[in-house]
Design a protein around this motif. Structure first.
Motif, PDB file in Angstrom:
ATOM      1  N   PHE A   1       0.823  -1.209   0.000  1.00 20.79           N
ATOM      2  CA  PHE A   1       0.000   0.000   0.000  1.00 20.79           C
ATOM      3  C   PHE A   1       0.856   1.257   0.000  1.00 20.79           C
ATOM      4  CE2 PHE A   1      -2.187   3.270   2.559  1.00 20.79           C
ATOM      5  CZ  PHE A   1      -3.261   3.521   1.709  1.00 20.79           C
ATOM      6  N   PHE A   2       1.806   1.343   0.909  1.00 26.39           N
ATOM      7  CA  PHE A   2       2.662   2.537   0.958  1.00 26.39           C
ATOM      8  C   PHE A   2       3.629   2.585  -0.219  1.00 26.39           C
ATOM      9  CE2 PHE A   2       1.340   2.479   5.430  1.00 26.39           C
ATOM     10  CZ  PHE A   2       1.020   3.808   5.602  1.00 26.39           C
ATOM     11  N   GLY A   3       4.057   1.442  -0.743  1.00 31.60           N
ATOM     12  CA  GLY A   3       4.884   1.443  -1.951  1.00 31.60           C
ATOM     13  C   GLY A   3       4.134   2.021  -3.140  1.00 31.60           C
ATOM     14  N   LEU A   4       2.827   1.687  -3.222  1.00 31.44           N
ATOM     15  CA  LEU A   4       2.012   2.245  -4.295  1.00 31.44           C
ATOM     16  C   LEU A   4       1.875   3.763  -4.153  1.00 31.44           C
ATOM     17  CD1 LEU A   4       0.210   1.675  -6.759  1.00 31.44           C
ATOM     18  CD2 LEU A   4      -1.704   1.359  -5.161  1.00 31.44           C
ATOM     19  N   ILE A   5       1.734   4.237  -2.915  1.00 34.81           N
ATOM     20  CA  ILE A   5       1.618   5.680  -2.710  1.00 34.81           C
ATOM     21  C   ILE A   5       2.930   6.384  -3.063  1.00 34.81           C
ATOM     22  CG2 ILE A   5       1.210   7.472  -0.972  1.00 34.81           C
ATOM     23  CD1 ILE A   5      -0.662   5.570   0.451  1.00 34.81           C
ATOM     24  N   TRP A   6       4.073   5.802  -2.683  1.00 32.02           N
ATOM     25  CA  TRP A   6       5.361   6.401  -3.035  1.00 32.02           C
ATOM     26  C   TRP A   6       5.531   6.463  -4.555  1.00 32.02           C
ATOM     27  CZ3 TRP A   6       7.810   9.273   0.161  1.00 32.02           C
ATOM     28  CH2 TRP A   6       7.857   8.995   1.543  1.00 32.02           C
ATOM     29  N   TRP A   7       5.124   5.405  -5.221  1.00 28.56           N
ATOM     30  CA  TRP A   7       5.219   5.404  -6.688  1.00 28.56           C
ATOM     31  C   TRP A   7       4.270   6.444  -7.284  1.00 28.56           C
ATOM     32  CZ3 TRP A   7       1.366   4.355 -10.254  1.00 28.56           C
ATOM     33  CH2 TRP A   7       1.795   4.261 -11.586  1.00 28.56           C
ATOM     34  N   PHE A   8       3.077   6.595  -6.716  1.00 25.20           N
ATOM     35  CA  PHE A   8       2.109   7.555  -7.222  1.00 25.20           C
ATOM     36  C   PHE A   8       2.615   8.985  -7.037  1.00 25.20           C
ATOM     37  CE2 PHE A   8      -1.757  10.168  -6.700  1.00 25.20           C
ATOM     38  CZ  PHE A   8      -2.347   9.915  -7.930  1.00 25.20           C
ATOM     39  N   ILE A   9       3.268   9.291  -5.906  1.00 27.86           N
ATOM     40  CA  ILE A   9       3.835  10.626  -5.697  1.00 27.86           C
ATOM     41  C   ILE A   9       4.919  10.914  -6.729  1.00 27.86           C
ATOM     42  CG2 ILE A   9       5.225  12.019  -4.091  1.00 27.86           C
ATOM     43  CD1 ILE A   9       3.678  10.752  -1.806  1.00 27.86           C
ATOM     44  N   ALA A  10       5.792   9.926  -6.950  1.00 32.33           N
ATOM     45  CA  ALA A  10       6.857  10.110  -7.948  1.00 32.33           C
ATOM     46  C   ALA A  10       6.276  10.282  -9.345  1.00 32.33           C
ATOM     47  CB  ALA A  10       7.810   8.910  -7.900  1.00 32.33           C
ATOM     48  N   TYR A  11       5.218   9.568  -9.639  1.00 34.54           N
ATOM     49  CA  TYR A  11       4.593   9.684 -10.955  1.00 34.54           C
ATOM     50  C   TYR A  11       3.926  11.053 -11.137  1.00 34.54           C
ATOM     51  CZ  TYR A  11       1.363   8.764 -14.790  1.00 34.54           C
ATOM     52  OH  TYR A  11       0.663   8.849 -15.971  1.00 34.54           O
ATOM     53  N   CYS A  12       3.241  11.542 -10.118  1.00 30.67           N
ATOM     54  CA  CYS A  12       2.563  12.835 -10.223  1.00 30.67           C
ATOM     55  C   CYS A  12       3.556  13.997 -10.284  1.00 30.67           C
ATOM     56  CB  CYS A  12       1.607  13.022  -9.041  1.00 30.67           C
ATOM     57  SG  CYS A  12       0.198  11.874  -9.063  1.00 30.67           S
ATOM     58  N   ARG A  13       4.660  13.893  -9.607  1.00 29.41           N
ATOM     59  CA  ARG A  13       5.648  14.980  -9.620  1.00 29.41           C
ATOM     60  C   ARG A  13       6.515  14.954 -10.877  1.00 29.41           C
ATOM     61  NH1 ARG A  13       9.481  15.437  -6.685  1.00 29.41           N
ATOM     62  NH2 ARG A  13       9.465  17.629  -5.994  1.00 29.41           N
ATOM     63  N   GLY A  14       6.460  13.886 -11.643  1.00 33.15           N
ATOM     64  CA  GLY A  14       7.259  13.785 -12.846  1.00 33.15           C
ATOM     65  C   GLY A  14       8.659  13.274 -12.609  1.00 33.15           C
ATOM     66  N   ASP A  15       8.900  12.656 -11.424  1.00 36.31           N
ATOM     67  CA  ASP A  15      10.240  12.135 -11.141  1.00 36.31           C
ATOM     68  C   ASP A  15      10.613  11.002 -12.079  1.00 36.31           C
ATOM     69  OD1 ASP A  15      10.318  13.935  -9.086  1.00 36.31           O
ATOM     70  OD2 ASP A  15       9.848  12.487  -7.504  1.00 36.31           O
ATOM     71  N   LEU A  16       9.629  10.243 -12.523  1.00 34.77           N
ATOM     72  CA  LEU A  16       9.925   9.120 -13.410  1.00 34.77           C
ATOM     73  C   LEU A  16      10.299   9.571 -14.807  1.00 34.77           C
ATOM     74  CD1 LEU A  16       7.031   6.699 -12.337  1.00 34.77           C
ATOM     75  CD2 LEU A  16       9.379   6.792 -11.467  1.00 34.77           C
ATOM     76  N   ASP A  17       9.956  10.820 -15.156  1.00 38.69           N
ATOM     77  CA  ASP A  17      10.312  11.359 -16.485  1.00 38.69           C
ATOM     78  C   ASP A  17      11.658  12.057 -16.492  1.00 38.69           C
ATOM     79  OD1 ASP A  17       7.862  10.449 -17.391  1.00 38.69           O
ATOM     80  OD2 ASP A  17       6.847  12.338 -16.855  1.00 38.69           O
ATOM     81  N   HIS A  18      12.236  12.286 -15.328  1.00 33.26           N
ATOM     82  CA  HIS A  18      13.531  12.976 -15.233  1.00 33.26           C
ATOM     83  C   HIS A  18      14.557  12.103 -14.526  1.00 33.26           C
ATOM     84  CE1 HIS A  18      10.493  16.165 -15.649  1.00 33.26           C
ATOM     85  NE2 HIS A  18      11.465  16.871 -16.273  1.00 33.26           N
ATOM     86  N   LEU A  19      14.597  10.829 -14.882  1.00 31.01           N
ATOM     87  CA  LEU A  19      15.533   9.928 -14.226  1.00 31.01           C
ATOM     88  C   LEU A  19      16.980  10.246 -14.584  1.00 31.01           C
ATOM     89  CD1 LEU A  19      13.624   6.526 -14.671  1.00 31.01           C
ATOM     90  CD2 LEU A  19      13.711   7.979 -12.642  1.00 31.01           C
TER      91      LEU A  19
END
Length: 387
Positions: free
Chosen positions: A74-92
């Motif tokens: 559950f918390f892993g999904l939330i951490w991934w969702f925060i990174a996805y919403c902030r665009g961290d996954l697009d600026h690796l």
């Protein structure tokens, strides 16, 4: 001729098997009662801690694993969702970009970061930055909820492991109960023992008679419970269980077996439930051991063999004789009939002793009267001779 002989030969009757009574409590102490049609199942959830402790081990381990796995996911999904919403996954590959969590490049890494956060492992490769306020709030929330999950689940497992149920396995009851005379009174007896060297503190014994009854008004009460006195008034129910003890119930006018003879006992249907309670010396937790005796497990006219012997400097308990009994002379009548016979015998002695004393007194008075008459006649004769 063979057919005629077979026709007139008496048929062999098959022995009628006695109806086996269903046990209320098994010999190992398990209560043979199942609850059905329980509609208010929500009551189990109001006491979720006891519900989890009472579960079988396989279900408890399943709940234990699922509790941690679900919170991590559950918390892993939330951490991934925060990174996805902030665009961290697009600026690796963008070194100038400040992500919420360093080196978080997908759901798997978010799941691993969730495990590290909740278990406080902290490998140092994935670290939260100060540019992510929502991540800081989530970190605090996961730390608090993770501590609650740890306390709850570890507490459940500790209580389940330390339950004193297994301690009752070393508290043993005799396989049979016996009825015999003690000090000219019929007594129902059974034996208890403790196989461990660590003793049961504040041990006490109780006994219940389980028997269906019908009231004077016609009400039928199934499995009615009647208390069997095993020394509550005298304090004999409190045991010092260092060596095996024989628990005795005196069959008197207050006993439910007051009017039961040997023949009536064999025809009756009841169950005697015995309960031994005390605190485990090692843990201080309350322990309870139970057993029961059906009618065919009550031996009339038997006594337990001795298990205690004096050796060189100590007492030795021989558990080979723990369940062994031997026959003794015991009247087959009920305790009431035995008491009435004793009362008649005492009354006969009471009235016969004064009558014998009266006879002796009468004999003594007659002798005295005869002596005075002789003395009077002698005196008269002497006086006449002198004249």
């Amino acid at each position: 001729m063979a057919k005629e002989n077979s026709a007139f030969s008496p048929e062999k009757k098959k022995p009628v098997k006695k109806h086996q009574r269903q046990r209320y409590v098994e010999k190992d102490g398990k209560c043979n009662v199942q609850h059905g049609n329980v509609r208010e199942t929500y009551r189990y959830l109001t006491d979720i801690f006891t519900t989890l402790v009472d579960l079988k081990w396989r279900f408890s381990l399943l709940v234990f694993i699922l509790a941690y796995a679900i919170t991590w996911l559950f918390f892993g999904l939330i951490w991934w969702f925060i990174a996805y919403c902030r665009g961290d996954l697009d600026h690796l590959e963008d070194k100038a970009w400040t992500p919420c969590v360093n080196n978080l490049n997908g759901f798997v890494s978010a799941f691993l970061f969730s495990i590290e956060t909740e278990t406080t492992i902290g490998y140092g490769y994935r670290v939260i930055t100060d540019r992510c306020p929502e991540g800081i709030v989530l970190l605090l929330l996961q730390a608090i909820l993770g501590s609650m999950v740890n306390a709850f689940m570890v507490g459940c497992m500790f209580v389940k492991i330390s339950q004193p149920n297994k301690r009752a396995e070393t508290l043993v009851f005799s396989s049979h109960a016996v009825v015999s005379l003690r000090d000219d009174r019929l007594c129902l007896m059974f034996r208890v023992g403790d196989l461990r060297n660590s003793h049961i503190v504040e041990a006490s014994i109780r006994a219940k008679l389980i028997k269906s009854k019908q009231t004077l008004e016609g009400e039928f009460i199934p499995l009615n419970q009647t208390d069997i006195n095993v020394g509550f008034e005298t304090g004999d129910d409190r045991l010092f269980l260092v060596s095996p003890l024989i628990i005795s119930h005196e069959i008197n006018e207050h006993s439910p077996f007051w009017e039961v003879s040997k023949q009536e006992l064999e025809k009756d249907e009841f169950e005697i439930v015995v309960i031994l309670e005390g605190m485990v010396e090692a843990t201080g937790m309350t322990c309870q051991a139970r057993s029961s005796y059906l009618v065919d497990e009550v031996l009339w006219g038997h006594r337990f063999m001795s298990v205690l012997s004096l050796e060189d400097g100590f007492y030795e308990v021989d558990y080979n004789n723990f369940h062994q009994t031997f026959e003794v002379n015991t009247p087959s009548c009920s305790a009431r009939e035995l008491a009435e016979a004793a009362a008649r015998r005492d009354a006969h002695l009471y009235w016969s002793i004064p009558s014998r004393l009266d006879e002796k007194v009468e004999d003594g008075t007659e002798k005295e009267a005869g002596g005075t008459e002789r003395n009077g006649s002698l005196a008269n004769a002497e006086s006449e001779s002198k004249v």
